[in-house]
Design a protein around this motif. Structure first.
Motif, PDB file in Angstrom:
ATOM      1  N   GLN A 199      43.560  54.672  32.388  1.00  0.00           N
ATOM      2  CA  GLN A 199      43.821  54.166  31.113  1.00  0.00           C
ATOM      3  C   GLN A 199      43.396  52.850  30.438  1.00  0.00           C
ATOM      4  O   GLN A 199      43.728  53.188  29.280  1.00  0.00           O
ATOM      5  CB  GLN A 199      45.356  54.009  31.150  1.00  0.00           C
ATOM      6  N   ALA A 200      43.477  51.842  31.770  1.00  0.00           N
ATOM      7  CA  ALA A 200      42.984  51.030  31.389  1.00  0.00           C
ATOM      8  C   ALA A 200      41.549  50.384  30.563  1.00  0.00           C
ATOM      9  O   ALA A 200      41.099  49.967  29.614  1.00  0.00           O
ATOM     10  CB  ALA A 200      43.039  49.649  32.850  1.00  0.00           C
TER      11      ALA A 200
ATOM     12  N   ALA B 186      42.046  43.163  29.821  1.00  0.00           N
ATOM     13  CA  ALA B 186      41.463  42.873  31.392  1.00  0.00           C
ATOM     14  C   ALA B 186      42.285  42.254  31.839  1.00  0.00           C
ATOM     15  O   ALA B 186      42.679  42.737  33.293  1.00  0.00           O
ATOM     16  CB  ALA B 186      40.167  42.787  31.344  1.00  0.00           C
ATOM     17  N   ALA B 187      43.488  41.286  31.300  1.00  0.00           N
ATOM     18  CA  ALA B 187      44.190  40.746  32.082  1.00  0.00           C
ATOM     19  C   ALA B 187      45.372  41.041  32.863  1.00  0.00           C
ATOM     20  O   ALA B 187      45.952  41.198  34.039  1.00  0.00           O
ATOM     21  CB  ALA B 187      44.818  39.213  31.769  1.00  0.00           C
ATOM     22  N   ALA B 188      45.969  41.981  31.907  1.00  0.00           N
ATOM     23  CA  ALA B 188      46.922  42.759  32.321  1.00  0.00           C
ATOM     24  C   ALA B 188      47.008  44.130  33.167  1.00  0.00           C
ATOM     25  O   ALA B 188      47.453  43.912  34.135  1.00  0.00           O
ATOM     26  CB  ALA B 188      47.574  43.754  30.926  1.00  0.00           C
TER      27      ALA B 188
ATOM     28  N   LYS C  69      39.822  32.210  28.867  1.00  0.00           N
ATOM     29  CA  LYS C  69      40.005  33.614  28.246  1.00  0.00           C
ATOM     30  C   LYS C  69      41.541  33.956  27.718  1.00  0.00           C
ATOM     31  O   LYS C  69      41.982  34.082  26.709  1.00  0.00           O
ATOM     32  CB  LYS C  69      38.997  34.582  27.642  1.00  0.00           C
ATOM     33  N   ASP C  70      42.050  33.794  29.152  1.00  0.00           N
ATOM     34  CA  ASP C  70      43.894  34.501  29.190  1.00  0.00           C
ATOM     35  C   ASP C  70      43.231  35.094  31.130  1.00  0.00           C
ATOM     36  O   ASP C  70      42.705  34.763  31.597  1.00  0.00           O
ATOM     37  CB  ASP C  70      43.347  36.520  28.931  1.00  0.00           C
ATOM     38  N   GLY C  71      44.433  35.100  31.151  1.00  0.00           N
ATOM     39  CA  GLY C  71      45.184  35.714  32.950  1.00  0.00           C
ATOM     40  C   GLY C  71      46.411  35.357  32.653  1.00  0.00           C
ATOM     41  O   GLY C  71      46.938  36.234  31.349  1.00  0.00           O
ATOM     42  N   VAL C  72      47.290  35.772  34.061  1.00  0.00           N
ATOM     43  CA  VAL C  72      48.607  36.097  34.174  1.00  0.00           C
ATOM     44  C   VAL C  72      48.863  34.774  35.089  1.00  0.00           C
ATOM     45  O   VAL C  72      47.716  34.267  36.005  1.00  0.00           O
ATOM     46  CB  VAL C  72      48.418  37.308  35.190  1.00  0.00           C
TER      47      VAL C  72
ATOM     48  N   ALA D 292      32.919  46.156  35.065  1.00  0.00           N
ATOM     49  CA  ALA D 292      31.561  46.263  33.885  1.00  0.00           C
ATOM     50  C   ALA D 292      31.610  47.777  33.231  1.00  0.00           C
ATOM     51  O   ALA D 292      30.947  46.735  31.522  1.00  0.00           O
ATOM     52  CB  ALA D 292      30.939  47.975  34.684  1.00  0.00           C
ATOM     53  N   GLU D 293      32.932  47.926  33.004  1.00  0.00           N
ATOM     54  CA  GLU D 293      32.597  48.542  30.969  1.00  0.00           C
ATOM     55  C   GLU D 293      33.927  47.546  30.271  1.00  0.00           C
ATOM     56  O   GLU D 293      32.954  47.346  29.133  1.00  0.00           O
ATOM     57  CB  GLU D 293      34.967  49.512  31.128  1.00  0.00           C
ATOM     58  N   MET D 294      34.492  46.337  30.540  1.00  0.00           N
ATOM     59  CA  MET D 294      34.292  45.309  29.755  1.00  0.00           C
ATOM     60  C   MET D 294      33.569  44.918  29.173  1.00  0.00           C
ATOM     61  O   MET D 294      33.216  44.217  28.376  1.00  0.00           O
ATOM     62  CB  MET D 294      35.573  44.335  30.853  1.00  0.00           C
TER      63      MET D 294
END
Length: 369
Positions: free
Chosen positions: A19-20, A37-39, A75-78, A173-175
């Motif tokens: 799903q991701a 990606a962060a999620a 860039k982003d994160g949690v 890799a997909e990211m």
């Protein structure tokens, strides 16, 4: 019954991965890719804790690598407290020799740090990101040296187990592929915009009565489009072997003369008709330009395109954009500057013809009294 539960758990992990990946492939902007990606990585860490019967906060920091400035750009994160700690996710950190970030970027392999507080070489993280205090950390390099994924849990040990590392590796890799696809689309769009820009510049040049006015107009248009700190147009005087400033944006009142010896590396590339791209003056040994030139304009980055005579290909001058800070020049910047320089070259014979006609007209009037 226990075996069935284990199978379901593994299936759920693979389902979450699929799903991701689908969400990342459907993303239309780089910001969406980083956010998704962060999620997913935060979810993977929570799954890891749950599988070990543990609970607690998790940390994710995703950063791209800027090779020009040798920095990681958040860039982003949690984070456990987004209101208080959310701004930390956008920090820019310098990569220093021997620190943990350089090790990961160079090795391109995951790095487990059982106790993050005991890591001796955190670089700027130790001061800028000190509020983020996990215990176990796994650092993961993004494909192709694009950046780093920092994953933390509140317990001693690696933040990811081998099976989790494999899923994260597949996901990243997909990211990376999606980020490259979006970058290529952005470059193509910029190229189209560059063509539209040059068409508009040509239309604006028509009403101008002289070659010098057209050079100045093109300099102003390039300056606005690229957002440069200084845009210069130099003419080359072959006899004197120096460059003379013809016009600039913003306008400079002084007249500048730059000897070829001061910009020898720039001159050699311009004579060959090559676009000169310098993202950081401190790392431009391949194109020698004297410190005096950089200091003269308080510049640290340069983009220059040659104006070559259409028939003889002799160097007539060049257009140049300068930045006071290191800068990654975009494909749009390069195509626009090259296009304007070629346009200036095409207009140069018309300028010579206009001057010849004006001289003949003056001589005729003098002859007729």
């Amino acid at each position: 019954m226990v075996l069935k539960t284990a199978v379901i758990t593994e299936e759920s992990k693979l389902t979450a991965l699929v799903q991701a990946v689908e969400q990342v492939r459907a993303a239309t902007t780089a910001e969406q890719v980083w956010s998704q990606a962060a999620a997913y990585l935060g979810q993977e860490l929570q799954t890891h804790l749950a599988s070990e019967g543990r609970t607690g906060s998790v940390w994710v920091w995703l950063a791209s690598y800027d090779p020009v400035r040798n920095t990681l750009v958040g860039k982003d994160g949690v984070v456990p407290n987004p209101r208080e700690e959310g701004t930390l996710l956008r920090q820019r950190l310098a990569v220093t020799a021997g620190d943990v970030w350089q090790r990961v970027l160079q090795s391109q392999t995951p790095l487990d740090i059982p106790d993050w507080s005991k890591e001796p070489k955190l670089g700027e993280w130790a001061t800028k990101m000190q509020r983020l205090r996990p215990v176990g950390v796994t650092l993961y390099p993004l494909p192709g040296g694009m950046g780093v994924a920092w994953l933390g849990i509140p317990h001693w040990g690696a933040a990811l187990r081998p099976d989790g590392k494999l899923r994260v590796r597949l996901f990243l890799a997909e990211m990376g592929q999606q980020l490259r696809r979006l970058a290529e689309q952005h470059h193509r769009q910029q190229s189209r915009q560059g063509g539209e820009f040059l068409t508009q510049v040509m239309l604006k040049c028509r009403p101008q009565s002289s070659y010098e006015e057209r050079l100045a107009l093109m300099a102003e248009q390039v300056h606005q489009a690229l957002g440069a700190d200084q845009t210069l147009v130099y003419a080359y005087d072959e006899r004197a072997n120096h460059f003379i400033l013809k016009t600039s944006a913003p306008r400079l009142r002084r007249e500048e003369v730059v000897p070829v010896a001061m910009v020898q590396g720039l001159y050699q590339n311009l004579v060959l008709g090559e676009l000169v791209v310098i993202n950081d003056a401190s790392q431009a040994e391949r194109i020698p330009i004297s410190l005096q030139f950089w200091q003269q304009y308080n510049a640290k980055a340069l983009l220059a395109a040659a104006i070559l005579a259409p028939a003889s290909k002799q160097l007539l001058g060049f257009y140049c954009c300068l930045s006071r800070q290191p800068r990654n020049w975009e494909p749009f910047d390069k195509s626009v500057l090259q296009g304007v320089a070629q346009l200036a070259a095409m207009l140069s014979p018309l300028a010579e013809l206009s001057q010849t006609l004006a001289r003949l007209e003056t001589e005729q009037k003098v002859y007729l009294g």
